[in-house]
Design an enzyme around this catalytic site. Sequence first.
Site, mmCIF file in Angstrom:
data_model
loop_
_atom_site.group_PDB
_atom_site.id
_atom_site.type_symbol
_atom_site.label_atom_id
_atom_site.label_comp_id
_atom_site.label_asym_id
_atom_site.label_seq_id
_atom_site.Cartn_x
_atom_site.Cartn_y
_atom_site.Cartn_z
ATOM 1 N N ASP A 75 -1.263 11.512 6.276
ATOM 2 C CA ASP A 75 -1.456 10.466 5.251
ATOM 3 C C ASP A 75 -2.919 10.226 4.927
ATOM 4 O OD1 ASP A 75 1.344 10.002 5.471
ATOM 5 O OD2 ASP A 75 0.958 8.729 7.201
ATOM 6 N N HIS A 77 3.247 14.101 0.109
ATOM 7 C CA HIS A 77 1.968 13.964 -0.568
ATOM 8 C C HIS A 77 2.188 13.097 -1.791
ATOM 9 C CE1 HIS A 77 0.057 16.742 1.888
ATOM 10 N NE2 HIS A 77 0.314 17.855 1.254
ATOM 11 N N VAL A 126 -12.715 7.556 -4.376
ATOM 12 C CA VAL A 126 -12.796 6.097 -4.564
ATOM 13 C C VAL A 126 -11.568 5.543 -5.287
ATOM 14 C CG1 VAL A 126 -15.319 5.995 -4.494
ATOM 15 C CG2 VAL A 126 -14.163 6.424 -6.685
HETATM 16 P P1 GDP Z 1 -1.166 12.702 2.123
HETATM 17 O O1 GDP Z 1 0.173 12.971 2.706
HETATM 18 O O2 GDP Z 1 -2.264 13.112 3.034
HETATM 19 O O3 GDP Z 1 -1.323 13.249 0.752
HETATM 20 O O4 GDP Z 1 -1.335 11.138 2.007
HETATM 21 P P2 GDP Z 1 -0.340 10.095 1.308
HETATM 22 O O5 GDP Z 1 0.013 10.586 -0.014
HETATM 23 O O6 GDP Z 1 0.729 9.707 2.215
HETATM 24 O O7 GDP Z 1 -1.280 8.827 1.237
HETATM 25 C C1 GDP Z 1 -2.352 8.752 0.425
HETATM 26 C C2 GDP Z 1 -2.160 7.561 -0.497
HETATM 27 O O8 GDP Z 1 -3.395 7.059 -0.864
HETATM 28 C C3 GDP Z 1 -1.479 7.911 -1.793
HETATM 29 O O9 GDP Z 1 -0.738 6.822 -2.268
HETATM 30 C C4 GDP Z 1 -2.657 8.202 -2.728
HETATM 31 O O10 GDP Z 1 -2.357 8.020 -4.092
HETATM 32 C C5 GDP Z 1 -3.628 7.198 -2.252
HETATM 33 N N1 GDP Z 1 -5.025 7.598 -2.355
HETATM 34 C C6 GDP Z 1 -5.558 8.825 -2.124
HETATM 35 N N2 GDP Z 1 -6.895 8.781 -2.236
HETATM 36 C C7 GDP Z 1 -7.208 7.486 -2.508
HETATM 37 C C8 GDP Z 1 -8.448 6.791 -2.695
HETATM 38 O O11 GDP Z 1 -9.543 7.330 -2.607
HETATM 39 N N3 GDP Z 1 -8.362 5.449 -2.939
HETATM 40 C C9 GDP Z 1 -7.183 4.793 -3.031
HETATM 41 N N4 GDP Z 1 -7.202 3.488 -3.263
HETATM 42 N N5 GDP Z 1 -6.007 5.416 -2.862
HETATM 43 C C10 GDP Z 1 -6.025 6.740 -2.604
#
Ligand code: GDP
Length: 424
Positions: A13, A41, A414
Site C-alpha cells: 500500500d 493498486h 504530493v
Molecule cells: P499500492 O497498492 O501500493 O498501489 O497502494 P494503494 O493503492 O493501496 O494505496 C495508495 C493510495 O494512496 C491510493 O488511494 C492512491 O490513490 C493514493 N495515493 C498515492 N500517492 C498519493 C499521494 O502522493 N498523495 C495522496 N494524497 N494520495 C496518494
Amino acid sequence: MSNCAIVGINWGDEGKGRMVDYFADQYQVVVRYQGGNNAGHTVINEYGKFALNLLPSGIFHPETINLLGAGAVVDLKHLCGEIEKLRAAGVKITPENLKISDRAMMVLPIHPAQDQWEEERLGKEAYGSTRRGISPIYGDKYMKKAIQMGDLLHPESLRAHLKKLIDWKNTVFVAGYGQQPVNYDEILEWIETWGGKLKPHICDAFALLEAAQAAGKSVMFEAQLGALRDIDYGIYPYTSSSNPISAYAPVGSGCPFLKVDEVVGVTKAYSTCVGEGPFVGELDGDAAHDLREAGAEYGAATGRPRRVAWFDIPATRYGTKLQAATALALTKIDVLSYLDEIPVCVAYKLNGEIIDRFPYTADLDDCEPVYETLPGWKCDISKARMWEELPKAARDYVEFLEERVDCRMKYVSVGPEREALIIR
Ligand code: GDP
C-alpha cells in the site's frame, strides 16, 4: 532498451499503483510477476478511479502489452469482473493488450473457501488473511496439485488435473475442516464459464518476452505488496505467499533471463500495515485516527482500516536493500501537512540496546521505536510540481529520510493524480 521494476519497500500500500500508472506509457510491456487479487493498486486517471487487483497497470495505455506472468495466481471470475469494470469505463482490453501466462496458476472457489476455514480454525491466532485464497493456491502450487492457466487450452489435461485436485482437497476439507465434499462437475462448470472468457488471452510468456527483448522492447515489472511481505525475506509468517522482491521479477514474469536494469522502490511518507504481525511504533488513539483519516488509510482490496505509524528508517532501509532499489519514490507526503511536527522512527531499542538494523521477526515484538522529530510545514503542498515549490521543511523532511535510508528519493508524490509528482 532498459527494463525497470516498480516495487514496494515496506508492508504494501505504498502507492505503487500511481507510480506504475505514471511510468507505464514509457514501457512496451508491463508484467505482474507475483501474487493474486489479494492486494489492490489504486489508480486515478482520465478513465476514473480503479482498484486493480489483478490487471497490470499498463492496461490504460492501449499500445502496452500487459502480462500476468508465470508467478501470478489468477482468480478467473475475479479477473473477468475486473475486465468488465474497466471496459464499462471505456478502457480497451483485447487479446492483444492483455496476456496471461499459460504457467500462471488458477485460483478456484475452493481456495478462498479453504482460506476462510483455516482463518476460522486459527481463531485468535489467524494471520489476518484477505481470504482470497492466495496461501491455499500457492500451497497447492508447491504441493504440485494446482492447475495452470494453459490447461484451459488442453481440456483433457484440465479434467485429469482437476480430478486429482478435488480428490485431494476433499480429503482435507471433509476430514480436516468438517465440510461437505466439493463437487467436481460444479467446479468444472465454473472453470469453463469464467475460463472460457479468458482463453484468448493465454500465451506462452517465455516466447512473448523473448521476442519482446529481441525486438528491443522495454519491460516494466510490477509488484504487489512490499518487501516486508516477501515470503523468504519478510516478517514470516505474516507475509504473502510469494516473492514481491525485484530479484524474483524475471522468474515470475515467465522469462527468467530478462535483466532488471532499474528498480524504483516506492515508500510512503509514513508507515501503514494491513493484517496481523509485528509493527514497531504502531500508533493508537487520536494520533492513529488523525493520520489514518488524513491519508484515507483503508485497504484497497478489503476496506479494512490500516494500522499506522511514523516513517520507519530501519524497516525502510532493509526494504530498500532487499529490493535492490536504484531510486526511491516517496508518496503521500501531502498527507503530513496537518502536523506541527513529524516524528520519524530512526532506530529501534531492543533489550536496552539501540539498533539501526531490521532484526529477526521474533525480536520485532520486543523493539521500541526511537524517534527524532522534524518540523512540519503546515500548508497545502498538493499543487507543487517542482522541488523548489515545496516549503523548506518539506524538502528537509525528504532529505532527512533519504540520507538515513541511504537511497536517492528521486520522485516525490504530493497527490494521487498522475501529474501530482515531483521529479528531482
Ligand atoms: P499500492 O497498492 O501500493 O498501489 O497502494 P494503494 O493503492 O493501496 O494505496 C495508495 C493510495 O494512496 C491510493 O488511494 C492512491 O490513490 C493514493 N495515493 C498515492 N500517492 C498519493 C499521494 O502522493 N498523495 C495522496 N494524497 N494520495 C496518494
